[in-house]
Design a protein around this motif. Structure first.
Motif, PDB file in Angstrom:
ATOM      1  N   GLU A  17       0.825  -1.210   0.000  1.00 14.55           N
ATOM      2  CA  GLU A  17       0.000   0.000   0.000  1.00 14.55           C
ATOM      3  C   GLU A  17       0.854   1.252   0.000  1.00 14.55           C
ATOM      4  N   GLY A  18       2.158   1.105  -0.160  1.00  7.72           N
ATOM      5  CA  GLY A  18       3.063   2.244  -0.064  1.00  7.72           C
ATOM      6  C   GLY A  18       2.749   3.358  -1.043  1.00  7.72           C
ATOM      7  N   ARG A  19       2.463   3.007  -2.299  1.00  2.00           N
ATOM      8  CA  ARG A  19       2.175   4.031  -3.304  1.00  2.00           C
ATOM      9  C   ARG A  19       0.907   4.803  -2.938  1.00  2.00           C
ATOM     10  N   LEU A  20      -0.113   4.097  -2.428  1.00  4.78           N
ATOM     11  CA  LEU A  20      -1.341   4.781  -2.028  1.00  4.78           C
ATOM     12  C   LEU A  20      -1.056   5.805  -0.935  1.00  4.78           C
ATOM     13  N   LYS A  21      -0.178   5.450  -0.016  1.00  4.49           N
ATOM     14  CA  LYS A  21       0.099   6.362   1.096  1.00  4.49           C
ATOM     15  C   LYS A  21       0.891   7.579   0.648  1.00  4.49           C
ATOM     16  N   VAL A  22       1.908   7.374  -0.160  1.00  2.00           N
ATOM     17  CA  VAL A  22       2.746   8.516  -0.530  1.00  2.00           C
ATOM     18  C   VAL A  22       2.065   9.422  -1.554  1.00  2.00           C
ATOM     19  N   THR A  23       1.029   8.922  -2.229  1.00  2.00           N
ATOM     20  CA  THR A  23       0.299   9.764  -3.181  1.00  2.00           C
ATOM     21  C   THR A  23      -0.987  10.332  -2.578  1.00  2.00           C
ATOM     22  N   GLY A  24      -1.238  10.037  -1.298  1.00  2.00           N
ATOM     23  CA  GLY A  24      -2.409  10.587  -0.637  1.00  2.00           C
ATOM     24  C   GLY A  24      -3.707   9.888  -0.964  1.00  2.00           C
ATOM     25  N   LYS A  25      -3.650   8.718  -1.576  1.00  2.00           N
ATOM     26  CA  LYS A  25      -4.876   8.014  -1.948  1.00  2.00           C
ATOM     27  C   LYS A  25      -5.379   7.068  -0.862  1.00  2.00           C
ATOM     28  N   ALA A 454      -9.912 -10.015   6.313  1.00  2.00           N
ATOM     29  CA  ALA A 454      -9.893 -10.205   7.763  1.00  2.00           C
ATOM     30  C   ALA A 454     -10.107  -8.853   8.414  1.00  2.00           C
ATOM     31  N   ALA A 455     -10.817  -8.838   9.535  1.00  2.00           N
ATOM     32  CA  ALA A 455     -11.143  -7.570  10.202  1.00  2.00           C
ATOM     33  C   ALA A 455      -9.978  -7.079  11.046  1.00  2.00           C
ATOM     34  N   ALA A 456      -8.780  -7.147  10.512  1.00  2.00           N
ATOM     35  CA  ALA A 456      -7.578  -6.713  11.208  1.00  2.00           C
ATOM     36  C   ALA A 456      -7.369  -5.220  10.987  1.00  2.00           C
ATOM     37  N   SER A 457      -6.275  -4.702  11.533  1.00  2.00           N
ATOM     38  CA  SER A 457      -5.915  -3.299  11.349  1.00  2.00           C
ATOM     39  C   SER A 457      -4.459  -3.219  10.913  1.00  2.00           C
ATOM     40  N   ASP A 458      -4.089  -2.031  10.448  1.00  2.00           N
ATOM     41  CA  ASP A 458      -2.688  -1.771  10.118  1.00  2.00           C
ATOM     42  C   ASP A 458      -2.362  -0.348  10.532  1.00  2.00           C
ATOM     43  N   MET A 459      -1.763  -0.202  11.715  1.00  2.00           N
ATOM     44  CA  MET A 459      -1.402   1.134  12.197  1.00  2.00           C
ATOM     45  C   MET A 459       0.029   1.486  11.833  1.00  2.00           C
ATOM     46  N   GLY A 460       0.661   0.651  10.982  1.00  2.00           N
ATOM     47  CA  GLY A 460       2.020   0.971  10.573  1.00  2.00           C
ATOM     48  C   GLY A 460       2.967  -0.197  10.426  1.00  2.00           C
ATOM     49  N   PRO A 461       2.744  -1.335  11.105  1.00  2.00           N
ATOM     50  CA  PRO A 461       3.725  -2.430  10.990  1.00  2.00           C
ATOM     51  C   PRO A 461       3.752  -3.103   9.628  1.00  2.00           C
ATOM     52  N   GLY A 462       2.719  -2.888   8.810  1.00  2.00           N
ATOM     53  CA  GLY A 462       2.722  -3.462   7.464  1.00  2.00           C
ATOM     54  C   GLY A 462       1.846  -4.686   7.318  1.00  2.00           C
ATOM     55  N   THR A 463       0.683  -4.680   7.987  1.00  2.00           N
ATOM     56  CA  THR A 463      -0.217  -5.836   7.950  1.00  2.00           C
ATOM     57  C   THR A 463      -0.625  -6.194   6.526  1.00  2.00           C
ATOM     58  N   TYR A 464      -0.948  -5.183   5.723  1.00  2.00           N
ATOM     59  CA  TYR A 464      -1.320  -5.464   4.333  1.00  2.00           C
ATOM     60  C   TYR A 464      -0.241  -6.294   3.641  1.00  2.00           C
ATOM     61  N   THR A 465       1.002  -5.924   3.846  1.00  2.00           N
ATOM     62  CA  THR A 465       2.111  -6.557   3.123  1.00  2.00           C
ATOM     63  C   THR A 465       2.423  -7.933   3.679  1.00  2.00           C
ATOM     64  N   SER A 466       2.577  -8.039   4.987  1.00  2.00           N
ATOM     65  CA  SER A 466       2.975  -9.312   5.579  1.00  2.00           C
ATOM     66  C   SER A 466       1.912 -10.389   5.371  1.00  2.00           C
ATOM     67  N   GLN A 467       0.628 -10.022   5.465  1.00  2.00           N
ATOM     68  CA  GLN A 467      -0.422 -11.017   5.225  1.00  2.00           C
ATOM     69  C   GLN A 467      -0.477 -11.425   3.752  1.00  2.00           C
ATOM     70  N   THR A 468      -0.185 -10.476   2.871  1.00  2.00           N
ATOM     71  CA  THR A 468      -0.124 -10.816   1.449  1.00  2.00           C
ATOM     72  C   THR A 468       1.033 -11.772   1.179  1.00  2.00           C
TER      73      THR A 468
END
Length: 731
Positions: A17-25, A454-468
């Motif tokens: 999700e890095g590109r989404l974050k740095v582009t404000g999306k 999954a109803a998890a969260s990602d406050m910064g550790p990279g849940t999107y990436t590690s679960q993928t």
């Protein structure tokens, strides 16, 4: 059975999700575009204790754009049913606008709703609240503690009396606030009797549960959405009163409401790491073998809830100690309720225990690492269970070698570079390997792509990436063909996003669901007469790059797409689950570290500068080294803040926090951060969970503060027992 090829797990991949974050999306809580949104601003109490005598809303209601002002005099009565399924501590949680009592400075006493943010802000300034004030109790040292929670083994008093060497010291740790980049925010909308909230939370299901109990709704009548969290550090682990305020305001006005706390309000509204007074007695023989440990711990909590954290465990199991006595008391004060903050409990205890171990080493003339080696336990002495893995000795050896520990001078104040006194220190760290039940839904589409929910969260550790990464290897797909979705209460249930449990819990559920789907596909192929895999042993079929084939015979196989389309299957799906730890544990589960620090202290001014740090972690399997480095660096930076900068200052007269802003509450900035390095021991912990992970995010902060304090002692000869370590303390 042929193992699945591992291409994603263990690779240093960038955030999906890095590109989404740095582009404000990437949309955070306050950024969702909800049609017809109005704006709410909270009016907070300006006394620390007492009652509301009157609320004058006439000027506010006359201001253009103001729609409504809600307070205890006109607010609807809410059910506030019991809620035992959340992170609410024992007690009677704050009931917003339900009575005239003021329990702490900054408590919400009214809310102004307007068509624009500016109108709401100005309207809030026009609300006049008159109080019958009482003197608040906010001083941890003067207030009366609750009955202590005890722990004992052996005879600590006898062990201390017979000890050849004894320490008796009192440590004080300041209150810390989370201060994440994203402000806490909520958008609430009602559709008839159904409530939807977009919220900054680390647990969508916890917020869903709290709102359903507060408003007397069925669980499925509340939906919580939180796809991105701009940092939390524990502040989002429960549903705070402002979320209820937003939902109440939306229902009362009949329009969606957005409520964003300002930075100042977060110091009164979303919890904190509590302050501690912590007395420790330690005894050993002349060789440094510990004989006894006694701890008396006082920690602040609110007058209406009793917050506790795991501050006792390190003293029970970190070192071999035959005689241990502990008493942990909460001290009710007129403050808002604390909450977990990175390394909860363990970070506090580690500062005290590891500072004392360093002091004992100095008294005995033993190297601090050698002292710790001499007290390494063979099992968890608090449970008499074997450790699943415990590689602290290896952490010490690796860290000492890589950091250059042999260059440390044992005598304090013996190394100087101009005006600067140079010192080196180290500390051990430990954190509980937490796991809880979790579920995940996996869908493999006929086009060879997959979606995992999954109803998890990602406050910064990279849940999107590690679960993928986990899903990619288990399904045999590439990272770009998988979409992992989180942050929605409609998704399968998961535990709170905290306690370093997400990777172990959610990751194990994702692994299980993906394994089920892959096996469905393999079964379909080997039973399909038209498949090249027909008749093959399913245990010898693997999937790589979206193609099923016999292990060792890559030519014999086919893609997911061809298999599913030929069999007229639009998809395969499964719900994966992880049951959590067994009811009866056979092992003691912890992750460990050894942290090393070098500091320079200005001999005249007492200024402390961190020159470099290194930490070695025994954290089981590392799913993503790049994400792990991000965690480790962040944890070390947080530890620098705890050790040298962060301190909440309270005006005892009225309970006001006088430094409730980022100008006066100091956190580390780039100029405070030196060279930081993390090393991870190879290996996994198969007893802990199917992935073999032990958790990292909490661990990386634990041990940092004592390593820095011990380095300051080595540099100056001054033993500082109060955090943060200030220049005044070193003058």
């Amino acid at each position: 059975m042929s193992p699945q090829p591992q291409a994603a797990v263990g690779a240093p991949l960038s955030r999906v999700e890095g590109r989404l974050k740095v582009t404000g999306k990437a949309l955070y809580a306050a950024e969702h575009d909800v049609k017809g949104t109005t704006y709410a601003v909270i009016v907070d109490a300006s006394i620390g204790r007492g009652r509301i005598a009157s609320v004058d809303t006439r000027a506010a209601l006359a201001h253009p754009g103001v729609l409504k002002v809600i307070h205890h005099g006109n607010a609807p009565e809410l059910p506030y049913r019991d809620n035992k399924e959340s992170n609410n501590p024992p007690g009677r949680r704050l009931r917003v606008f339900q009575d005239d009592r003021v329990l702490f400075f900054g408590q919400p006493v009214a809310v102004v709703v307007a068509t624009t943010l500016e109108a709401a802000q100005h309207g809030a300034s026009l609300v006049k609240v008159h109080y019958e004030a009482a003197q608040p109790s906010t001083d941890l040292e003067k207030a009366k503690p609750d009955k202590p929670t005890p722990y004992a083994r052996g005879d600590a008093e006898k062990g201390l009396t017979s000890a050849a060497v004894r320490l008796d010291a009192t440590y004080r740790l300041a209150r810390n606030h989370h201060n994440a980049m994203e402000l806490h925010a909520t958008i609430a909308r009602w559709d008839g009797g159904r409530l939807t909230v977009w919220d900054k939370t680390q647990w969508v299901l916890g917020t869903q549960t709290e709102l359903s109990t507060v408003f007397g709704l069925k669980m499925d009548s509340v939906r919580v959405i939180s796809p991105y969290v701009g940092g939390g550090f524990g502040s989002g682990l429960r549903c705070w009163p402002h979320v209820v305020v937003a939902a109440m305001a939306a229902r009362e006005t009949g329009r969606p409401v957005k409520l964003v706390l300002n930075r100042r309000q977060q110091y009164f509204s979303t919890g904190f790491r509590p302050a501690y007074d912590y007395r420790l007695k330690l005894g050993s023989d002349r060789r440094g073998r510990l004989t006894a440990l006694a701890q008396e711990i006082d920690a602040e909590t609110s007058s209406y809830e009793t917050f506790t954290e795991s501050v006792l465990f390190p003293g029970q199991m970190l070192y071999s100690t035959p005689n241990v006595s502990q008493a942990y008391s909460t001290v009710p004060l007129d403050v808002n309720t604390p909450i977990y903050m990175r390394g909860p409990g363990f970070a506090t205890a580690s500062f005290v225990i590891e500072s004392a171990m360093d002091e004992l080493a100095d008294k005995l003339g033993i190297d601090p690492i050698e002292l710790r080696r001499r007290n390494e336990p063979s099992q968890d002495e608090s449970t008499n269970l074997p450790f699943s893995t415990r590689r602290l000795r290896e952490c010490y050896t690796t860290g000492a070698r890589e950091f250059g520990w042999d260059q440390r001078r044992a005598n304090p104040r013996s190394r100087r570079e101009g005006d600067w006194l140079i010192g080196m220190g180290m500390a051990a760290g430990v954190y509980d390997t937490a796991r809880m039940p979790a579920q995940a839904h996996v869908r493999l589409n006929a086009d060879g792509t997959a979606v995992v929910d999954a109803a998890a969260s990602d406050m910064g550790p990279g849940t999107y990436t590690s679960q993928t990464q986990v899903a990619a290897d288990a399904l045999g797909l590439t990272m770009r063909t998988i979409t992992f979705r989180l942050g929605d209460s409609l998704f399968p249930p998961t535990p709170p996003h905290g306690g370093s449990m997400t990777m172990a819990s959610v990751g194990s559920a994702v692994l299980d669901g993906c394994n089920q789907v892959r096996r469905q596909a393999v079964k379909l192929a080997v039973e399909d007469p038209q498949s090249p895999l027909h008749g093959a042993n399913p245990e010898h079929v693997v999937v790589q790059g979206g193609r099923l084939h016999v292990d060792g015979d890559p030519a014999r196989g086919e893609t997911y797409q061809s298999l599913l389309s030929r069999n007229q299957r639009s998809h395969l799906e499964a719900r994966g689950s992880f049951a959590g730890p067994a009811a009866k544990q056979r092992h003691s589960f912890y992750a460990y570290n050894a942290t090393f620090a070098e500091v320079a202290v200005d001999a005249t001014l007492g200024l402390v500068r961190v020159r470099r740090m290194l930490a070695v972690y025994d954290a089981g399997r590392i799913i993503s080294p790049k994400l792990a480095d991000s965690q480790a660096i962040g944890g070390m930076v947080g530890g620098i803040g705890q050790a040298l900068l962060e301190h909440t200052a309270t005006d005892r007269r009225d309970g006001r926090i006088v430094n409730a802003n980022l100008a006066d509450y100091l956190v580390p900035v780039n100029a405070d951060v030196p060279s930081l390095k993390a090393i991870y021991l190879d290996g996994d912990d198969p007893e802990a969970d199917p992935l073999g992970v032990k958790g990292l995010a909490e661990l990386v902060m634990i041990g940092v503060a004592p390593a820095l304090a011990n380095a300051v002692f080595n540099a100056t000869g001054r033993r500082i027992r109060e955090l943060p370590i200030t220049a005044e303390a070193l003058l």
